[in-house]
Design a protein around this motif. Structure first.
Motif, mmCIF file in Angstrom:
data_model
loop_
_atom_site.group_PDB
_atom_site.id
_atom_site.type_symbol
_atom_site.label_atom_id
_atom_site.label_comp_id
_atom_site.label_asym_id
_atom_site.label_seq_id
_atom_site.Cartn_x
_atom_site.Cartn_y
_atom_site.Cartn_z
ATOM 1 N N ASP A 50 0.036 -6.412 9.043
ATOM 2 C CA ASP A 50 -0.352 -5.107 9.604
ATOM 3 C C ASP A 50 0.677 -4.045 9.235
ATOM 4 O O ASP A 50 0.329 -2.918 8.877
ATOM 5 N N VAL A 51 1.961 -4.423 9.357
ATOM 6 C CA VAL A 51 3.023 -3.470 9.042
ATOM 7 C C VAL A 51 2.993 -3.136 7.548
ATOM 8 O O VAL A 51 3.158 -1.989 7.147
ATOM 9 N N LYS A 52 2.722 -4.155 6.723
ATOM 10 C CA LYS A 52 2.637 -3.932 5.275
ATOM 11 C C LYS A 52 1.504 -2.972 4.942
ATOM 12 O O LYS A 52 1.675 -2.065 4.119
ATOM 13 N N SER A 53 0.346 -3.136 5.565
ATOM 14 C CA SER A 53 -0.760 -2.240 5.202
ATOM 15 C C SER A 53 -0.490 -0.824 5.697
ATOM 16 O O SER A 53 -0.893 0.147 5.048
ATOM 17 N N TRP A 54 0.232 -0.690 6.812
ATOM 18 C CA TRP A 54 0.662 0.644 7.238
ATOM 19 C C TRP A 54 1.640 1.202 6.194
ATOM 20 O O TRP A 54 1.534 2.353 5.784
ATOM 21 N N ALA A 55 2.585 0.358 5.767
ATOM 22 C CA ALA A 55 3.598 0.808 4.809
ATOM 23 C C ALA A 55 2.953 1.239 3.492
ATOM 24 O O ALA A 55 3.396 2.194 2.861
ATOM 25 N N ASP A 56 1.884 0.538 3.084
ATOM 26 C CA ASP A 56 1.220 0.853 1.824
ATOM 27 C C ASP A 56 0.718 2.291 1.778
ATOM 28 O O ASP A 56 0.695 2.906 0.711
ATOM 29 N N THR A 57 0.313 2.823 2.921
ATOM 30 C CA THR A 57 -0.178 4.200 2.914
ATOM 31 C C THR A 57 0.967 5.207 3.056
ATOM 32 O O THR A 57 0.819 6.357 2.673
ATOM 33 N N ASN A 58 2.096 4.769 3.630
ATOM 34 C CA ASN A 58 3.205 5.702 3.855
ATOM 35 C C ASN A 58 4.354 5.535 2.857
ATOM 36 O O ASN A 58 5.022 6.500 2.519
ATOM 37 N N PHE A 59 4.601 4.307 2.450
ATOM 38 C CA PHE A 59 5.668 4.009 1.496
ATOM 39 C C PHE A 59 5.090 3.089 0.419
ATOM 40 O O PHE A 59 5.313 1.880 0.460
ATOM 41 N N PRO A 60 4.337 3.654 -0.509
ATOM 42 C CA PRO A 60 3.585 2.812 -1.460
ATOM 43 C C PRO A 60 4.436 1.818 -2.229
ATOM 44 O O PRO A 60 3.907 0.843 -2.732
ATOM 45 N N LYS A 61 5.748 2.057 -2.314
ATOM 46 C CA LYS A 61 6.551 1.140 -3.124
ATOM 47 C C LYS A 61 7.235 0.055 -2.296
ATOM 48 O O LYS A 61 8.017 -0.732 -2.815
ATOM 49 N N MET A 62 6.955 0.010 -1.015
ATOM 50 C CA MET A 62 7.624 -0.985 -0.180
ATOM 51 C C MET A 62 6.985 -2.352 -0.403
ATOM 52 O O MET A 62 5.778 -2.510 -0.314
ATOM 53 N N SER A 63 7.836 -3.350 -0.689
ATOM 54 C CA SER A 63 7.306 -4.694 -0.935
ATOM 55 C C SER A 63 7.144 -5.443 0.374
ATOM 56 O O SER A 63 7.730 -5.082 1.398
ATOM 57 N N LEU A 64 6.332 -6.514 0.333
ATOM 58 C CA LEU A 64 6.149 -7.340 1.526
ATOM 59 C C LEU A 64 7.484 -7.959 1.934
ATOM 60 O O LEU A 64 7.772 -8.104 3.118
ATOM 61 N N ALA A 65 8.318 -8.293 0.927
ATOM 62 C CA ALA A 65 9.639 -8.867 1.226
ATOM 63 C C ALA A 65 10.484 -7.887 2.044
ATOM 64 O O ALA A 65 11.166 -8.283 2.995
ATOM 65 N N THR A 66 10.427 -6.614 1.668
ATOM 66 C CA THR A 66 11.179 -5.593 2.414
ATOM 67 C C THR A 66 10.672 -5.504 3.855
ATOM 68 O O THR A 66 11.465 -5.401 4.798
ATOM 69 N N VAL A 67 9.357 -5.580 4.001
ATOM 70 C CA VAL A 67 8.774 -5.535 5.351
ATOM 71 C C VAL A 67 9.273 -6.736 6.166
ATOM 72 O O VAL A 67 9.763 -6.584 7.282
ATOM 73 N N TYR A 68 9.194 -7.935 5.575
ATOM 74 C CA TYR A 68 9.647 -9.137 6.283
ATOM 75 C C TYR A 68 11.131 -9.063 6.613
ATOM 76 O O TYR A 68 11.542 -9.381 7.723
#
Ligand SMILES: [Zn+2]
Length: 146
Positions: A50-68
């Motif tokens: 969920d956090v990753k899909s939010w990040a995708d719209t706000n920080f398109p370059k954020m990787s799933l690893a960064t989210v984790y």
């Protein structure tokens, strides 16, 4: 759902988040501040996805690893808690740091925080069982008022 269902939720300003991160020795990058603000102020028991899909719209370059990594760091810092619930194989992140239980709305999958005064738990165990924590998930439906 509305924020009203999360009375204990504290919405910190970016500056407050920054100083909280610094206080626990975490470099307050813009990405971390943004994730922290999202999980503390907007998200409702999100998974990392969920956090990753939010990040995708706000920080398109954020990787799933960064989210984790960021979520893990926030958990280590005590700013966020993680749970596993029987209904999902995903880790759920919870910004409510108070002792509380959960109601699972089986129709929507939504988790609703319950305060300890809403659920009375009286363990009747022998003394050899030393309780460290109690996790409760009550499953059901939410009746709509007509
Ligand atoms: Zn919760």
């Amino acid at each position: 759902m509305t924020q009203g269902n999360k009375p204990k939720n504290i919405c910190l300003t970016p500056a407050e988040i920054e100083s909280r991160l610094v206080a626990v020795g975490i470099q307050p990058t813009a990405q971390r501040i943004a994730i922290c603000r999202y999980v503390l102020c907007e998200a409702d028991h999100p998974s990392a996805e969920d956090v990753k899909s939010w990040a995708d719209t706000n920080f398109p370059k954020m990787s799933l690893a960064t989210v984790y990594n960021t979520l893990g760091t926030l958990v280590e810092a005590g700013l966020l808690r993680e749970f596993r619930f029987p209904h999902s194989d995903k880790v759920i992140y919870d910004s409510n740091l108070e002792t509380h239980f959960h109601f699972l709305d089986e129709a929507t999958g939504q988790l609703i925080d319950l305060t300890p005064d809403q659920v009375e738990i009286i363990p009747k165990l022998q003394k050899k069982f030393q309780i460290h924590d109690v996790e409760v998930v009550i499953r059901g439906n939410i009746k709509r008022q007509t």
